[in-house]
Motif scaffolding. Structure first.
Motif, PDB file in Angstrom:
ATOM      1  N   GLU A 214     -13.158 -11.093  -0.493  1.00 25.52           N
ATOM      2  CA  GLU A 214     -12.072 -10.596  -1.327  1.00 25.52           C
ATOM      3  C   GLU A 214     -12.403 -10.717  -2.816  1.00 25.52           C
ATOM      4  N   GLN A 217     -14.917  -8.118  -3.731  1.00 27.20           N
ATOM      5  CA  GLN A 217     -14.253  -6.817  -3.829  1.00 27.20           C
ATOM      6  C   GLN A 217     -13.453  -6.706  -5.118  1.00 27.20           C
ATOM      7  N   LEU A 221     -14.041  -3.796  -7.858  1.00 31.50           N
ATOM      8  CA  LEU A 221     -12.983  -2.885  -8.305  1.00 31.50           C
ATOM      9  C   LEU A 221     -12.816  -2.930  -9.822  1.00 31.50           C
ATOM     10  N   ASN A 226     -11.062   0.258 -11.496  1.00 30.64           N
ATOM     11  CA  ASN A 226      -9.930   0.510 -10.598  1.00 30.64           C
ATOM     12  C   ASN A 226      -9.010  -0.712 -10.619  1.00 30.64           C
ATOM     13  N   ALA A 228      -5.721  -0.863 -10.757  1.00 29.41           N
ATOM     14  CA  ALA A 228      -4.502  -0.790  -9.948  1.00 29.41           C
ATOM     15  C   ALA A 228      -4.750  -1.402  -8.574  1.00 29.41           C
ATOM     16  N   GLU A 229      -5.861  -1.007  -7.952  1.00 34.27           N
ATOM     17  CA  GLU A 229      -6.203  -1.562  -6.634  1.00 34.27           C
ATOM     18  C   GLU A 229      -6.595  -3.031  -6.752  1.00 34.27           C
ATOM     19  N   ALA A 230      -7.310  -3.354  -7.817  1.00 34.07           N
ATOM     20  CA  ALA A 230      -7.706  -4.748  -8.036  1.00 34.07           C
ATOM     21  C   ALA A 230      -6.477  -5.645  -8.186  1.00 34.07           C
ATOM     22  N   ARG A 231      -5.459  -5.143  -8.877  1.00 36.23           N
ATOM     23  CA  ARG A 231      -4.271  -5.962  -9.093  1.00 36.23           C
ATOM     24  C   ARG A 231      -3.508  -6.200  -7.791  1.00 36.23           C
ATOM     25  N   ARG A 232      -3.492  -5.205  -6.899  1.00 35.88           N
ATOM     26  CA  ARG A 232      -2.841  -5.408  -5.604  1.00 35.88           C
ATOM     27  C   ARG A 232      -3.548  -6.496  -4.806  1.00 35.88           C
ATOM     28  N   LEU A 233      -4.869  -6.455  -4.828  1.00 35.72           N
ATOM     29  CA  LEU A 233      -5.643  -7.485  -4.131  1.00 35.72           C
ATOM     30  C   LEU A 233      -5.431  -8.847  -4.784  1.00 35.72           C
ATOM     31  N   ARG A 236      -2.294 -10.686  -3.844  1.00 37.27           N
ATOM     32  CA  ARG A 236      -2.379 -11.335  -2.530  1.00 37.27           C
ATOM     33  C   ARG A 236      -3.124 -12.670  -2.624  1.00 37.27           C
TER      34      ARG A 236
END
Length: 293
Positions: A214, A217, A221, A226, A228-233, A236
């Motif tokens: 994780e 990744q 990102l 990227n 936006a996707e990095a912030r979602r990860l 978590r």
């Protein structure tokens, strides 16, 4: 090798407190397969403060042997005596490490000029690339941006691990740098994504001990832009970033490594103690929140 997700690797120990070679191999294999960019061996998270000097060297050598060229190994070589840091650095020269992570001197609280002369002397004693490590919450010593910028002019000082958690430090350092290739690394998992968005190139991570794929990744990102996707990860992972410090590190992360079957015991050496019964559910919830349990 000095960018991306770099793990501040724990040092696994058996019930008697000796280094657990089998668990060390398991950890290294896990990071190789998970895409971790590099290993820091025997940094703060690797319990450098409670390992004897010969043990310190031996753990780095074992890590190199077990890594077998599959992943770069950076050695923690810091000390509060300049001569001691130079000795550790020179003993590890020509062993296969790709660089050294050198923490600011702890306890004796040198001046900014003292810090400059300390790191300059270490760098001049070796050809190995040097990563400065600023973590005032641990050392009681804060290396300020002008001092980092001065040190960045020394040829083999190539990066800094900034662990204050103060995001303004990124721009404060950048504006003073003459060398655009000098690398800024976060040393604070909770703010590492924001650090990278401001221009940092990666993180030397505690979280990566248990969430290696994780964190790799996340850094990938961020490198791609990227966010936006990095912030979602990252959201978590945030309980993990925070709760791996619910008690003094590396106690919680060692317990988490054991809970995930990465090491055989969570043995600590005094004055550090195993995770308390009260803190275990906190770390367990963080692991579950990250999808690891």
């Amino acid at each position: 090798m000095f960018t991306g997700s770099i793990v501040a690797l724990v040092t696994p120990m058996n019930d008697k407190g000796a280094v657990d070679r089998a668990s060390l191999k398991k950890l290294i294999d896990y990071h190789v397969s998970s895409g971790t960019a590099a290993i820091v061996s025997v940094g703060t998270t690797g319990e450098s403060a409670t390992l004897a000097h010969d043990e310190h060297i031996e753990v780095v050598l074992q890590t190199l042997e077990l890594a077998a060229g599959r992943i770069p190994v950076i050695a923690g070589t810091g000390a509060n005596a300049t001569s001691e840091a130079i000795s550790l650095t020179q003993r590890l020269s020509n062993t296969g490490i790709v660089g050294c992570l050198t923490v600011t001197p702890y306890y004796n609280k040198p001046s900014q000029e003292g810090l400059y002369q300390h790191f300059k002397a270490i760098a001049e004693s070796t050809d190995l690339p040097q990563i400065l490590y600023n973590v005032p919450s641990r050392t009681g010593c804060d290396m300020l941006p002008p001092t980092i910028a001065r040190l960045a002019k020394i040829k083999n000082i190539v990066a800094v691990k900034e662990a204050t958690g103060n995001l303004s430090r990124v721009s404060q350092i950048q504006v003073l740098l003459d060398d655009e290739d000098f690398i800024l690394l976060s040393g604070d998992d909770s703010s590492s994504l924001d650090f990278m968005q401001l221009g940092g190139r990666g993180v030397i991570s505690v979280t990566a001990n248990v969430a290696a794929r994780e964190m790799a990744q996340l850094c990938h990102l961020a490198e791609q832009g990227n966010f936006a996707e990095a912030r979602r990860l990252n959201q978590r992972l945030m309980p993990l970033h925070q709760d791996l410090f619910v008690e003094p590190s590396p106690t919680p992360v060692k317990w988490a490594c054991k809970a995930l079957g990465l090491i055989s015991t969570d043995t600590m050496r005094l004055p550090m103690l195993p995770l308390t019964d009260a803190a275990r559910p906190v770390v367990e919830r963080a692991l579950k929140s990250a999808g690891l349990l």
